[in-house]
Design a protein around this motif. Sequence first.
Motif, PDB file in Angstrom:
ATOM      1  N   GLY A 157      26.689  -7.022 -36.863  1.00  0.00           N
ATOM      2  CA  GLY A 157      25.336  -6.933 -36.301  1.00  0.00           C
ATOM      3  C   GLY A 157      24.767  -5.539 -36.265  1.00  0.00           C
ATOM      4  O   GLY A 157      23.634  -5.332 -35.835  1.00  0.00           O
ATOM      5  N   SER A 158      25.559  -4.534 -36.702  1.00  0.00           N
ATOM      6  CA  SER A 158      25.049  -3.156 -36.692  1.00  0.00           C
ATOM      7  C   SER A 158      24.796  -2.671 -38.110  1.00  0.00           C
ATOM      8  O   SER A 158      25.538  -3.019 -39.040  1.00  0.00           O
ATOM      9  CB  SER A 158      26.065  -2.222 -36.035  1.00  0.00           C
ATOM     10  N   LEU A 159      23.779  -1.871 -38.243  1.00  0.00           N
ATOM     11  CA  LEU A 159      23.399  -1.369 -39.565  1.00  0.00           C
ATOM     12  C   LEU A 159      23.723   0.111 -39.658  1.00  0.00           C
ATOM     13  O   LEU A 159      23.398   0.885 -38.752  1.00  0.00           O
ATOM     14  CB  LEU A 159      21.893  -1.592 -39.777  1.00  0.00           C
ATOM     15  N   SER A 160      24.372   0.503 -40.786  1.00  0.00           N
ATOM     16  CA  SER A 160      24.671   1.929 -40.942  1.00  0.00           C
ATOM     17  C   SER A 160      24.563   2.335 -42.410  1.00  0.00           C
ATOM     18  O   SER A 160      24.713   1.507 -43.306  1.00  0.00           O
ATOM     19  CB  SER A 160      26.073   2.223 -40.418  1.00  0.00           C
ATOM     20  N   GLU A 161      24.296   3.591 -42.631  1.00  0.00           N
ATOM     21  CA  GLU A 161      24.231   4.132 -44.002  1.00  0.00           C
ATOM     22  C   GLU A 161      25.665   4.286 -44.494  1.00  0.00           C
ATOM     23  O   GLU A 161      26.549   4.696 -43.734  1.00  0.00           O
ATOM     24  CB  GLU A 161      23.574   5.520 -43.988  1.00  0.00           C
ATOM     25  N   VAL A 162      25.916   3.927 -45.751  1.00  0.00           N
ATOM     26  CA  VAL A 162      27.267   4.117 -46.292  1.00  0.00           C
ATOM     27  C   VAL A 162      27.203   4.783 -47.660  1.00  0.00           C
ATOM     28  O   VAL A 162      26.205   4.693 -48.375  1.00  0.00           O
ATOM     29  CB  VAL A 162      28.051   2.783 -46.415  1.00  0.00           C
ATOM     30  N   GLU A 163      28.308   5.446 -48.003  1.00  0.00           N
ATOM     31  CA  GLU A 163      28.441   6.048 -49.326  1.00  0.00           C
ATOM     32  C   GLU A 163      29.268   5.089 -50.172  1.00  0.00           C
ATOM     33  O   GLU A 163      30.151   4.413 -49.643  1.00  0.00           O
ATOM     34  CB  GLU A 163      29.214   7.378 -49.206  1.00  0.00           C
TER      35      GLU A 163
ATOM     36  N   LEU B   7      21.873  -9.568 -35.108  1.00  0.00           N
ATOM     37  CA  LEU B   7      21.545  -8.159 -35.297  1.00  0.00           C
ATOM     38  C   LEU B   7      21.471  -7.531 -33.913  1.00  0.00           C
ATOM     39  O   LEU B   7      20.861  -8.097 -33.003  1.00  0.00           O
ATOM     40  CB  LEU B   7      20.199  -7.999 -36.022  1.00  0.00           C
ATOM     41  N   ASP B   8      22.121  -6.370 -33.772  1.00  0.00           N
ATOM     42  CA  ASP B   8      22.224  -5.785 -32.437  1.00  0.00           C
ATOM     43  C   ASP B   8      21.670  -4.362 -32.415  1.00  0.00           C
ATOM     44  O   ASP B   8      22.309  -3.434 -32.915  1.00  0.00           O
ATOM     45  CB  ASP B   8      23.698  -5.820 -32.012  1.00  0.00           C
ATOM     46  N   LYS B   9      20.499  -4.232 -31.876  1.00  0.00           N
ATOM     47  CA  LYS B   9      19.846  -2.919 -31.693  1.00  0.00           C
ATOM     48  C   LYS B   9      19.877  -2.070 -32.967  1.00  0.00           C
ATOM     49  O   LYS B   9      20.342  -0.923 -32.942  1.00  0.00           O
ATOM     50  CB  LYS B   9      20.511  -2.166 -30.543  1.00  0.00           C
ATOM     51  N   ILE B  10      19.428  -2.641 -34.052  1.00  0.00           N
ATOM     52  CA  ILE B  10      19.498  -1.860 -35.297  1.00  0.00           C
ATOM     53  C   ILE B  10      18.233  -1.036 -35.507  1.00  0.00           C
ATOM     54  O   ILE B  10      17.139  -1.403 -35.081  1.00  0.00           O
ATOM     55  CB  ILE B  10      19.777  -2.739 -36.534  1.00  0.00           C
ATOM     56  N   GLY B  11      18.417   0.082 -36.179  1.00  0.00           N
ATOM     57  CA  GLY B  11      17.296   0.936 -36.532  1.00  0.00           C
ATOM     58  C   GLY B  11      17.376   1.201 -38.029  1.00  0.00           C
ATOM     59  O   GLY B  11      18.462   1.327 -38.591  1.00  0.00           O
ATOM     60  N   PHE B  12      16.235   1.211 -38.690  1.00  0.00           N
ATOM     61  CA  PHE B  12      16.252   1.382 -40.147  1.00  0.00           C
ATOM     62  C   PHE B  12      14.876   1.840 -40.599  1.00  0.00           C
ATOM     63  O   PHE B  12      13.856   1.418 -40.062  1.00  0.00           O
ATOM     64  CB  PHE B  12      16.626   0.030 -40.796  1.00  0.00           C
ATOM     65  N   GLU B  13      14.869   2.714 -41.574  1.00  0.00           N
ATOM     66  CA  GLU B  13      13.597   3.182 -42.096  1.00  0.00           C
ATOM     67  C   GLU B  13      13.672   3.216 -43.622  1.00  0.00           C
ATOM     68  O   GLU B  13      14.718   3.556 -44.186  1.00  0.00           O
ATOM     69  CB  GLU B  13      13.330   4.600 -41.570  1.00  0.00           C
ATOM     70  N   MET B  14      12.611   2.839 -44.242  1.00  0.00           N
ATOM     71  CA  MET B  14      12.597   2.848 -45.713  1.00  0.00           C
ATOM     72  C   MET B  14      11.237   3.338 -46.186  1.00  0.00           C
ATOM     73  O   MET B  14      10.205   2.900 -45.666  1.00  0.00           O
ATOM     74  CB  MET B  14      12.863   1.429 -46.213  1.00  0.00           C
ATOM     75  N   LYS B  15      11.272   4.256 -47.138  1.00  0.00           N
ATOM     76  CA  LYS B  15      10.001   4.873 -47.576  1.00  0.00           C
ATOM     77  C   LYS B  15       9.462   4.202 -48.830  1.00  0.00           C
ATOM     78  O   LYS B  15      10.158   3.463 -49.518  1.00  0.00           O
ATOM     79  CB  LYS B  15      10.241   6.364 -47.843  1.00  0.00           C
ATOM     80  N   ARG B  16       8.191   4.488 -49.078  1.00  0.00           N
ATOM     81  CA  ARG B  16       7.537   4.021 -50.305  1.00  0.00           C
ATOM     82  C   ARG B  16       8.356   4.484 -51.524  1.00  0.00           C
ATOM     83  O   ARG B  16       8.953   5.565 -51.482  1.00  0.00           O
ATOM     84  CB  ARG B  16       6.146   4.667 -50.353  1.00  0.00           C
ATOM     85  N   ASN B  17       8.444   3.687 -52.542  1.00  0.00           N
ATOM     86  CA  ASN B  17       9.142   4.000 -53.805  1.00  0.00           C
ATOM     87  C   ASN B  17      10.670   3.971 -53.709  1.00  0.00           C
ATOM     88  O   ASN B  17      11.348   4.205 -54.700  1.00  0.00           O
ATOM     89  CB  ASN B  17       8.764   5.384 -54.365  1.00  0.00           C
ATOM     90  N   GLU B  18      11.206   3.737 -52.525  1.00  0.00           N
ATOM     91  CA  GLU B  18      12.669   3.784 -52.393  1.00  0.00           C
ATOM     92  C   GLU B  18      13.328   2.531 -52.958  1.00  0.00           C
ATOM     93  O   GLU B  18      12.722   1.446 -52.963  1.00  0.00           O
ATOM     94  CB  GLU B  18      13.046   3.902 -50.909  1.00  0.00           C
ATOM     95  N   PHE B  19      14.589   2.679 -53.392  1.00  0.00           N
ATOM     96  CA  PHE B  19      15.409   1.536 -53.782  1.00  0.00           C
ATOM     97  C   PHE B  19      16.610   1.543 -52.849  1.00  0.00           C
ATOM     98  O   PHE B  19      17.345   2.529 -52.798  1.00  0.00           O
ATOM     99  CB  PHE B  19      15.869   1.663 -55.244  1.00  0.00           C
ATOM    100  N   VAL B  20      16.762   0.485 -52.073  1.00  0.00           N
ATOM    101  CA  VAL B  20      17.859   0.449 -51.096  1.00  0.00           C
ATOM    102  C   VAL B  20      18.658  -0.832 -51.272  1.00  0.00           C
ATOM    103  O   VAL B  20      18.094  -1.919 -51.421  1.00  0.00           O
ATOM    104  CB  VAL B  20      17.308   0.526 -49.641  1.00  0.00           C
ATOM    105  N   TYR B  21      19.991  -0.648 -51.281  1.00  0.00           N
ATOM    106  CA  TYR B  21      20.872  -1.826 -51.285  1.00  0.00           C
ATOM    107  C   TYR B  21      21.227  -2.173 -49.841  1.00  0.00           C
ATOM    108  O   TYR B  21      21.529  -1.276 -49.044  1.00  0.00           O
ATOM    109  CB  TYR B  21      22.174  -1.529 -52.023  1.00  0.00           C
TER     110      TYR B  21
END
Lengths: 226, 292
Positions: free
Chosen positions: A212-218, A17-31
């Motif tokens: 190693g990078s994390l990104s939002e996708v559609e 994993l390389d310098k990833i940033g991620f946030e997830m809120k209460r009640n969220e469902f994330v794949y």
Amino acid sequence: MIELLNVSVSFEGQHVLDKIGFEMKRNEFVYLVGQTGAGKSSLMRLLYMDLKPNNGRVKVAGYDSKTITNKQVPLLRRRLGVIFQDFRLLDDRNVYENVAFALYVTNARRTDIKKKVLHALSDVGLSHKRNQMPNELSGGEQQRVVIARAIVNEPVMILADEPTGNLDPMVSAEIMELLRKINMRGTAILMSTHNYELVKKYPARIVQLVDGSLSEVELKSKKSFS
Amino acid sequence: MQVRYLVKEGFSGFQRAKLSMASAIITICISLLLLSCFTILLINANNVVELLREKVEMEAFLQGDLSLEAVAGVRGRIASLNGVRETKYVSKEEAAAIFKDQFGEDIYSVLNFNPLPPSVKISLKTGFRTLKAASAVYDSVRSIAGVEDVIYRKDLLEMLDKRAVGLLWLMFGIGVFVTISSVFLVANTIRLAIYSKRTIIRTMKLIGATRGFIRTPFFIEGLVQGFIGGCASAGVVFVIFGYLGRWVSIQLSDFVRIDPYYYGIIVGVGCLLGVIGSLISIRRFIGESVAN
């Protein structure tokens, strides 16, 4: 609920994993999607603090990877429910005892244990199989027991590492229905998966790990999963 | 703390993993048996050496022309020496009677007179039955006026000091080796038993069990295994030394003395072995990643 700040993880000099940033809120469902070996399981391990980042910080349910002590790790895990592809049920005890096991470690009162276990088993539709041994259950039923074990402590969040990986499409759909139901009741769910059809059928926020990078996708096509 | 649950879990191995439980108990029993037999032999070998040392007496021969008062004075001076436990005066007549006992003939019929001098038999205190200490006593007695000669089993003490002590050290060394081997043997057997429970340990960690909570059932299990193995071992030791020993030789059973509390010690050491074995084994698995 979850906050990853500039997190890097490497094994033997190899960046996972390389310098990833991620946030997830209460009640969220994330794949969480990505190829095999992309680092999905490592990211999950960071969240239940089985792994510490080489750089950056991980914040989960009020605990920070920079400050958490070894004694606090069990306390964090009691606030999470973790589900694996390979179930990880204890073969030497029945369904009821497998679920109750999660409560014994939290020093729950004996009178509460019975009530909570039966409630969790009823949520996953397995009250009638409480005395069965794991090897007497189908794969889908075993995963439902694992889900019951994960929710019996009323966690703030469920981390599901490819929970449908070993299941056929019909049973996978049942498990998804169950997870959605749990999410609707306010429990956040982060689920790693390869299953495009499932994500398509049960749409939610998607994050993808690539190199190693994390990104939002559609969700556009099956290709975005590979 | 879920005491009832943890105790139940500690005993659950008897139902859930009969084979590994049985192998751990048998290993503890055999290890303890080796250790016990060795310790019994070591203690009794030490008893024999002490028995031989007790036999070492000194005898101070007095000048034949001493008056009874002078003899009493010499005896008193000997008795006051450091290391002397007790003294016994042997008159010329008593010496002649001893001679008759030993050779079956009266000294007067052999020589027409009694050449045997009066003497003082000296027994030494426990710590003074070594060559060095006995030599010091010998010198002191020798220097007392009225004492003509002093004899004692110097060669026996020399042999006991050099060989027996060396032998005891060797046996002690082997004992240490047997003890360490026993701990490793037990730890390895228990490790194999715990290895099969890695899934349980990982699952416990995953759902938030503390290290203490994870360890406790294994601690109890080790204690129970050790207790049973210890009782079995104590039983076998009792049969071997208390019953079979008598059957083999009455002298052997008289020679080997086992105090009743020794059986308690065997059971206690068994419990200790079981617990140490469990804790050593669990330490490795408890640190593993839960994701493996």
